[in-house]
Design an enzyme around this catalytic site. Structure first.
Site, PDB file in Angstrom:
ATOM      1  N   GLY A 212       0.804  -1.207   0.000  1.00 44.59           N
ATOM      2  CA  GLY A 212       0.000   0.000   0.000  1.00 44.59           C
ATOM      3  C   GLY A 212       0.840   1.260   0.000  1.00 44.59           C
ATOM      4  O   GLY A 212       2.071   1.218   0.011  1.00 44.59           O
ATOM      5  N   THR A 213       0.142   2.389  -0.033  1.00 46.34           N
ATOM      6  CA  THR A 213       0.762   3.712  -0.032  1.00 46.34           C
ATOM      7  C   THR A 213       0.291   4.463   1.196  1.00 46.34           C
ATOM      8  O   THR A 213      -0.890   4.418   1.551  1.00 46.34           O
ATOM      9  CB  THR A 213       0.373   4.485  -1.304  1.00 46.34           C
ATOM     10  OG1 THR A 213       0.733   3.713  -2.461  1.00 46.34           O
ATOM     11  CG2 THR A 213       1.068   5.825  -1.369  1.00 46.34           C
TER      12      THR A 213
ATOM     13  N   ASP B  84       7.154  -8.844  12.516  1.00 44.22           N
ATOM     14  CA  ASP B  84       7.769  -7.873  11.596  1.00 44.22           C
ATOM     15  C   ASP B  84       8.477  -6.766  12.369  1.00 44.22           C
ATOM     16  O   ASP B  84       8.442  -5.603  11.973  1.00 44.22           O
ATOM     17  CB  ASP B  84       6.716  -7.279  10.667  1.00 44.22           C
ATOM     18  CG  ASP B  84       7.325  -6.771   9.355  1.00 44.22           C
ATOM     19  OD1 ASP B  84       8.485  -7.133   9.060  1.00 44.22           O
ATOM     20  OD2 ASP B  84       6.650  -6.015   8.640  1.00 44.22           O
TER      21      ASP B  84
END
Length: 411
Positions: free
Chosen positions: A32-33, A152
């Site tokens: 995504g952005t 993560d």
């Protein structure tokens, strides 16, 4: 029945994506952005808006499904009676036929990777490492207490708030695992696996540990362009993970991936403590401990090499060594969770309950460091412009294009 129990907080508001105007693109990732969007309804405080475009989501490892998962995780943070100081809350979300998007508070201090590179020698002092590690441990402890394995942890996902305190971000790779009934955070139904002998490196056979296969695809996993490893499930993704069971997904960032993930043994909460050790090493030395010439070499080092420390042994290097234990059942934090790590000598004398009261963290972002606007643009308009064909290159005129019979050399 407790009638005095406070009602649950209302759900985050629905965002009107058509009326959101971004002032800057903060980043672009595989899924995504992220935009910087002013929010006049909250006194002008900007927020970070992550947008996943559905038209390309399925070609990016089911990014739409991962987006909904992240929104769900953030909603759980927001629903807490007392939001955690080192985890974000969900400001709002929206979904239509084209996009999935959600908003969290903007952190003007950037991430720890950017902050580290701003230092003269591109490393942090042990005192600074101690402060940031303590807050990260508290955040991960809260996640594990909620049955969430982060998967993560890396400098790019640790943001610095305006207050100078940190917050974790990007939970699309996180996974729900049911804690043990004993109160210990870790789930492992196959105790026998923990005592087996791990395979030794024998020439090219190492590839069977580092190149997971997808079904009958003989080519294995396509090499990703970024450092982030694409999630490759070793089971049916629609199959729910049962209580007290490990996850078998191959996810993470290659230099931060734990040995048990590479081996495909199944993994649980201890992968976050491994990543904490890698993070600590990078903060101290400016490089990760197992980086190789390529991905295969990196994975080989993760499986078989030991971290190399410079200088005299210290409480900090001892902490790193215990977090980078290749056998997860012997790794610091496996049996006692964050409490076990908090008791390490490196944190001796630290008052964990007063972390949020620290008014002068190591670094404070300046008010004028807030991202400079690049001109407002609508979210839908931004993606529409990306789809426009590139402008045609200028065509050199031919002799036939010249009027009055003039040649090019006569100009």
């Amino acid at each position: 029945m407790d009638n005095n129990k406070a009602p649950p907080p209302p759900p985050p508001p629905e965002l009107d994506i058509d009326n959101l105007r971004a002032t800057k693109v903060l980043g672009k990732g595989a899924t995504g952005t992220v935009f910087l969007v002013p929010d006049n309804s909250r006194g002008g405080q900007p927020f970070a808006l992550k947008v996943v475009e559905k038209s390309s989501a399925h070609s990016k490892h089911h990014a739409d499904r991962r987006a909904r998962h992240e929104i769900s995780v953030l909603s759980r943070f927001s629903a807490a009676a007392e939001p955690h100081p080192f985890l974000p809350h969900l400001i709002g979300s929206a979904e239509n036929q084209e996009f999935i998007c959600w908003a969290i508070p903007f952190c003007p201090g950037g991430d720890l990777n950017v902050l580290r590179h701003r230092q003269n020698d591109r490393v942090f002092s042990p005192a600074v490492i101690r402060f940031y590690l303590a807050e990260i441990i508290c955040a991960v402890e809260h996640l594990h207490g909620q049955g969430i394995v982060y998967r993560d942890l890396k400098p790019e996902n640790i943001l610095v708030q305006q207050s100078g305190h940190v917050t974790l971000t990007d939970f699309d790779l996180s996974r729900d695992l049911v804690p043990r009934k004993s109160g210990i955070f870790y789930s492992d139904t196959d105790e026998e696996k923990s005592s087996k002998q791990y395979p030794q490196a024998k020439g090219s056979k190492i590839t069977r540990f580092v190149i997971p296969k997808r079904g009958n695809n003989k080519k294995g996993v396509k090499k990703a362009k970024s450092a982030r490893v694409s999630p490759v499930s070793r089971r049916n993704p629609n199959e729910l993970i049962s209580a007290n069971e490990r996850s078998n997904s191959f996810v993470g960032t290659e230099e931060y991936v734990s040995p048990e993930v590479i081996r495909g043994d199944g993994h649980e909460f201890a992968v976050d403590w491994w990543a904490l050790g890698v993070l600590c090493f990078e903060m101290l030395y400016g490089a990760t401990p197992f980086k190789g010439k390529n991905r295969k070499d990196t994975y080989r080092k993760i499986l078989f090499a030991e971290p190399e420390f410079i200088g005299k042994p210290s409480a900090l290097t001892d902490l790193i060594g215990k977090l980078l234990e290749k056998d997860p059942t012997r790794r610091l934090g496996y049996h006692g969770g964050a409490s076990e790590i908090k008791e390490h000598e490196f944190f001796r004398g630290l008052n964990w309950d007063l972390l949020t009261e620290v008014l002068r963290p190591p670094f404070l972002p300046l008010r004028d460091e807030e991202e400079a606007a690049e001109g407002e643009i609508g979210i839908r308009e931004y993606f529409q412009k990306l789809k426009l064909p590139p402008p045609s290159p200028l065509r050199s005129p031919s002799l036939d294009d010249c009027s009055n019979g003039l040649s090019l050399t006569e100009f």
